[in-house]
Every structure is written in C-alpha cells, then in structure tokens.
Scaffold this motif. Structure first.
Motif, mmCIF file in Angstrom:
data_model
loop_
_atom_site.group_PDB
_atom_site.id
_atom_site.type_symbol
_atom_site.label_atom_id
_atom_site.label_comp_id
_atom_site.label_asym_id
_atom_site.label_seq_id
_atom_site.Cartn_x
_atom_site.Cartn_y
_atom_site.Cartn_z
ATOM 1 N N GLN A 64 -12.470 98.064 13.583
ATOM 2 C CA GLN A 64 -12.543 98.212 12.127
ATOM 3 C C GLN A 64 -13.509 97.190 11.525
ATOM 4 O O GLN A 64 -14.244 97.501 10.594
ATOM 5 C CB GLN A 64 -11.143 98.052 11.520
ATOM 6 C CG GLN A 64 -11.066 98.417 10.074
ATOM 7 C CD GLN A 64 -11.265 99.901 9.827
ATOM 8 O OE1 GLN A 64 -11.195 100.725 10.719
ATOM 9 N NE2 GLN A 64 -11.524 100.239 8.603
ATOM 10 N N ARG A 65 -13.511 95.977 12.077
ATOM 11 C CA ARG A 65 -14.434 94.955 11.585
ATOM 12 C C ARG A 65 -15.879 95.377 11.824
ATOM 13 O O ARG A 65 -16.732 95.227 10.950
ATOM 14 C CB ARG A 65 -14.152 93.623 12.254
ATOM 15 C CG ARG A 65 -15.045 92.531 11.739
ATOM 16 C CD ARG A 65 -14.764 91.210 12.379
ATOM 17 N NE ARG A 65 -15.591 90.197 11.748
ATOM 18 C CZ ARG A 65 -15.617 88.957 12.118
ATOM 19 N NH1 ARG A 65 -14.843 88.548 13.101
ATOM 20 N NH2 ARG A 65 -16.401 88.109 11.514
ATOM 21 N N ARG A 66 -16.180 95.909 13.012
ATOM 22 C CA ARG A 66 -17.541 96.368 13.304
ATOM 23 C C ARG A 66 -17.978 97.460 12.328
ATOM 24 O O ARG A 66 -19.119 97.457 11.847
ATOM 25 C CB ARG A 66 -17.633 96.884 14.741
ATOM 26 C CG ARG A 66 -17.657 95.806 15.784
ATOM 27 C CD ARG A 66 -18.023 96.353 17.156
ATOM 28 N NE ARG A 66 -17.094 97.384 17.622
ATOM 29 C CZ ARG A 66 -16.022 97.161 18.355
ATOM 30 N NH1 ARG A 66 -15.715 95.930 18.718
ATOM 31 N NH2 ARG A 66 -15.244 98.149 18.746
ATOM 32 N N VAL A 67 -17.093 98.384 12.024
ATOM 33 C CA VAL A 67 -17.408 99.462 11.083
ATOM 34 C C VAL A 67 -17.747 98.894 9.716
ATOM 35 O O VAL A 67 -18.734 99.285 9.084
ATOM 36 C CB VAL A 67 -16.226 100.460 10.982
ATOM 37 C CG1 VAL A 67 -16.397 101.390 9.807
ATOM 38 C CG2 VAL A 67 -16.090 101.235 12.272
ATOM 39 N N LYS A 68 -16.954 97.958 9.231
ATOM 40 C CA LYS A 68 -17.173 97.398 7.898
ATOM 41 C C LYS A 68 -18.442 96.551 7.837
ATOM 42 O O LYS A 68 -19.155 96.573 6.837
ATOM 43 C CB LYS A 68 -15.963 96.567 7.457
ATOM 44 C CG LYS A 68 -14.746 97.421 7.201
ATOM 45 C CD LYS A 68 -15.058 98.486 6.174
ATOM 46 C CE LYS A 68 -13.995 99.523 6.082
ATOM 47 N NZ LYS A 68 -14.358 100.632 5.196
#
Length: 76
Positions: A64-68
């Motif tokens: 999720q961090r990579r996506v954001k």
C-alpha cells in the motif's frame, strides 16, 4: 507498532491530503492493517483489513505504501 504517515500537498490544485498506515493486533489474535486517509485538518476515513500473521500484514502495508508513493504521496 509504528505508523507510516504520508502526505500530498499541491497548492495549485488546493490539494492537502494525508494517508496513515499502521499494523496492529486485534482482540482475536489476528493482525490488522489500519489505513486512514483524508484532507489534512479534517477527520479521515478508516479501513481495516485482517490477516492471519504479521508477515502478511507487513507485506500489505509495504504494498500500500508503494502504491501511494507512486501516486505522489511523500513521507513526513
């Protein structure tokens, strides 16, 4: 557990957003990825996803961090 706080600020578009991610245990022995997001200075929305073990929850947090970050959010 430590929380990851991301923000995205673009004054030209009047955009001031935050995204908070945290892995925490629940009362039933499972691990939850807790995500909160919204406009800075206002109450945010909250979503929780449960996982059977800590490794799965941490992998979901990293994903999720990579996506954001790809969408323009930066760490504080």
């Amino acid at each position: 557990m430590h929380a990851i706080l991301l923000h995205r600020i673009d004054p030209a578009r009047n955009m001031r957003r935050f995204y908070r991610l945290e892995v925490a245990p629940d009362l039933f022995g499972r691990w939850c990825l807790v995500a909160e997001w919204g406009r800075i200075g206002r109450a945010g929305r909250l979503h929780m996803a449960a996982f059977d073990d800590l490794a799965q929850a941490r992998e979901a947090l990293a994903r999720q961090r990579r996506v954001k970050v790809r969408r323009g959010y930066a760490a504080l």
